[in-house]
Design an enzyme around this catalytic site. Structure first.
Site, PDB file in Angstrom:
ATOM      1  CD1 TRP A   1     -10.368  -2.776   5.525  1.00 23.25           C
ATOM      2  CD2 TRP A   1      -8.440  -3.024   4.431  1.00 23.25           C
ATOM      3  NE1 TRP A   1     -10.659  -3.231   4.248  1.00 23.25           N
ATOM      4  CE2 TRP A   1      -9.493  -3.385   3.557  1.00 23.25           C
ATOM      5  CE3 TRP A   1      -7.127  -3.110   3.960  1.00 23.25           C
ATOM      6  CZ2 TRP A   1      -9.276  -3.815   2.249  1.00 23.25           C
ATOM      7  CZ3 TRP A   1      -6.918  -3.532   2.654  1.00 23.25           C
ATOM      8  CH2 TRP A   1      -7.976  -3.874   1.819  1.00 23.25           C
TER       9      TRP A   1
ATOM     10  CG  HIS B   1      -4.745   1.868  -1.861  1.00 24.51           C
ATOM     11  ND1 HIS B   1      -4.884   2.517  -0.662  1.00 24.51           N
ATOM     12  CD2 HIS B   1      -6.004   1.730  -2.357  1.00 24.51           C
ATOM     13  CE1 HIS B   1      -6.172   2.748  -0.427  1.00 24.51           C
ATOM     14  NE2 HIS B   1      -6.870   2.289  -1.444  1.00 24.51           N
TER      15      HIS B   1
ATOM     16  CG  ASP C   1      -2.271   0.711   0.880  1.00 25.60           C
ATOM     17  OD1 ASP C   1      -2.214   1.905   0.526  1.00 25.60           O
ATOM     18  OD2 ASP C   1      -3.337   0.083   0.950  1.00 25.60           O
TER      19      ASP C   1
ATOM     20  CD  GLU D   1     -10.629   3.266  -1.043  1.00 26.36           C
ATOM     21  OE1 GLU D   1     -11.467   3.705  -0.267  1.00 26.36           O
ATOM     22  OE2 GLU D   1      -9.486   2.894  -0.686  1.00 26.36           O
TER      23      GLU D   1
ATOM     24  CG  PHE E   1     -14.042  -8.553  11.224  1.00 23.26           C
ATOM     25  CD1 PHE E   1     -15.397  -8.299  11.004  1.00 23.26           C
ATOM     26  CD2 PHE E   1     -13.625  -9.871  11.246  1.00 23.26           C
ATOM     27  CE1 PHE E   1     -16.313  -9.340  10.826  1.00 23.26           C
ATOM     28  CE2 PHE E   1     -14.521 -10.923  11.074  1.00 23.26           C
ATOM     29  CZ  PHE E   1     -15.864 -10.653  10.858  1.00 23.26           C
TER      30      PHE E   1
END
Ligand code: ACM
Length: 544
Positions: A480, A275, A209, A341, A433
């Site tokens: 994440w 990313h 990322d 994204e 989560f």
């Protein structure tokens, strides 16, 4: 909130059996609290006692799984069961056997378990089925069996049952994110241990990322030499803590083997075209208009990358080289390329990218995104793999071989399944989560996702016909890593929500009964306690 106190084994046998759900026949016996709930379970009178005299009988590949059973029981029991070719007269036995003919009815991951007072028989079509049967045997034992240290004074008994079990979905996944906070190899392995005992079988790893590139690529060493050093960035992680590092290719081979032994496939995610800040800092020529920064030190490049690569032919070749090393390392059929994204507006406003759009006879930057994803799809397909991407890869046209991971709700998954593409459901609404579990807690996102919410997850949207629904491979929970700096926090965010998720992915759709699940989960926390899991305590009934 409260933790259920540890109970003695006697109390567990009395209380640790929940009222049985309606599809479980019990012959007057209480039903063991198995998570995920098996397809069929009949409880009978009597118990099987495991003692040092118990012999484990298994041949060939079944023997490999039998050794895992022995390994799993030894630490808490304080003795290692012996393998034998035959039960000597009068000795109790655990018999594991493969029967390929069972695949027709139970699939490659199903199993049949019969526990009688003198023997346990476990049969499956393949090793994965035996592995899952073993996980069920562990849950039938007292919860202390999950302890890593010897437990004295416990009667290691298993209630007599007949269980037939197989999963509803083939993709039962979790995602971890060492890009945001690096996850040391030992913690990674513990995560695999815990997920596999719950019968999860896919671990998506977000290796790259803007905050870090965590995977050694031999051809491009600066990806990790520079790109794994997030401390070059003057921007800190959002929690202000920095956990840097990367996995060597030897680390990866070890992790892939470790996971495979637990029937977990690691699905690598190499994020592109957005990313990608860490890769661009390492190799500025990948970015939009970054040539002027190539001679500047890395710390001056951070923050200028836009996190978005420029899909020129050299960049495509670079990323295909990366994927070439990725497929050497990871046997997973599915390779995840991210795709989410991307602010393609940066391409629309860049003269070089405008020229690229024209040259390729594309309509706009959305189509350039689609063209770029197709280059990766073609490469992976040619090499016998399948591309997976987040649902934005639908924009501008879906690549022919692509599987879609639907995260912005279910609409992307519905559209992809209708178009004949495979789908994994991973919506923010139920499966993120990294979101908080109660209003007063911290987490990303605005929503609260508690156990009850996760348990209400249905991977097959009502909009799909039975034929289209076959494209839904399963579902996945996302951890994440922005706010997950260490293993303690990771376990707090994963459990008990993953216990609810696995039941939506493994157990039959009906009956989904929150009340019996809650009761079973209460007992299951004793196993988590024994295993030392830092799970989030359950909410007290009736309290918000
Ligand atoms: C995502 O959460 N951006 C897939």
């Amino acid at each position: 909130m409260f933790r259920i106190h540890r109970l003695s084994i006697v109390a567990f046998l009395l209380l640790g059996m929940s009222a049985s759900p309606c599809r479980v026949a019990t012959a007057g016996q209480p039903s063991p609290s198995i998570i995920p709930r098996p397809v069929e379970m009949n409880v009978r009178d009597g118990v099987f006692r495991v003692s040092p005299d118990t012999r484990v009988i298994a041949q060939g590949e079944a023997g490999t799984e039998a050794d895992k059973l022995i390994d799993a029981l030894a630490p808490a029991m304080g003795f290692r069961l012996q393998r034998a070719d035959d039960a000597a007269g009068g000795t109790s036995a655990m018999i594991l056997a493969l029967d390929p003919a069972m695949e027709k009815r139970l699939g490659a991951e199903g199993y049949r378990l019969e526990v009688a007072t003198d023997r346990i028989e476990l049969k499956a079509a393949g090793p994965a089925g035996l592995f899952y049967g073993i996980q069920t045997v562990r849950q039938l034992l007292p919860p202390q069996v999950f302890s890593a240290k010897r437990v004295e004074g416990t009667a290691w008994s298993v209630p007599c049952v007949a269980i037939t079990d197989y999963p509803r979905f083939g993709w039962r996944g979790l995602l971890i994110d060492p890009a945001r906070h690096f996850i040391p190899v030992d913690d990674f392995e513990r995560f695999v241990d815990l997920m596999s005992l719950h019968k999860f079988n896919r671990l998506q790893v977000h290796f790259t990322d803007s905050q870090g590139w965590r995977l050694e690529i031999r051809k491009y060493p600066k990806l990790t030499e520079i790109g794994s050093r997030m401390d070059h960035s003057r921007r800190k992680t959002i929690d202000g803590r920095y956990v840097g590092g990367f996995y060597t290719q030897d680390d990866i081979r070890r992790l892939v083997r470790y996971a495979a032994a637990r029937h977990v496939t690691i699905v690598p995610e190499i994020e592109m075209p957005f990313h990608t800040g860490a890769a661009i800092v390492a190799y500025p020529e990948l970015g939009i208009n970054m040539g002027h920064l190539a001679d500047a030190p890395p710390e001056q490049r951070w923050g200028k990358t836009k996190g978005l690569i420029a899909p020129r032919p050299e960049t495509v070749a670079f990323l295909q080289d990366v994927l070439g090393e990725v497929i050497e390392l990871f046997p997973s059929k599915h390779i995840h390329i991210g795709g989410d994204e991307a602010n393609t507006g940066h391409w629309a406003n860049d003269p070089e990218m405008q020229a690229q759009i024209k040259r390729l006879k594309l309509a706009d930057a959305h189509e350039l995104h689609s063209w770029f994803i197709q280059q990766m799809d073609t490469y992976l397909t040619k090499n016998g793999r399948r591309l997976v991407g987040w649902d934005e890869i639908l924009q501008g046209g879906l690549a022919p071989g692509a599987t879609v991971m639907s995260w912005r709700g279910t609409a992307g998954g519905i559209a992809a399944a209708r178009a004949g593409h495979d789908v994994v459901m991973a919506p923010t609404s139920h499966t993120y989560f990294d979101y908080r579990q109660a209003p007063a807690e911290t987490g990303l996102g605005r929503s609260v996702i508690n156990v009850e919410k996760v348990y209400s997850f249905e991977p097959i949207p009502a909009e799909l016909s039975p034929e289209q629904a076959k494209h839904v491979l399963g579902g996945q929970g996302q951890l994440w890593g922005e706010l997950i700096p260490d293993q303690k926090r990771r376990e707090f965010m994963t459990y008990p929500r993953a216990c609810a998720l696995i039941e939506t992915l493994w157990s039959p759709k009906a009956p989904r009964d929150h009340e019996t699940f809650t009761t079973r989960l209460g007992h299951h926390t004793q196993r988590l306690d024994a295993a030392g899991v830092n799970y989030r305590p359950l909410d007290e009934p009736g309290k918000p």
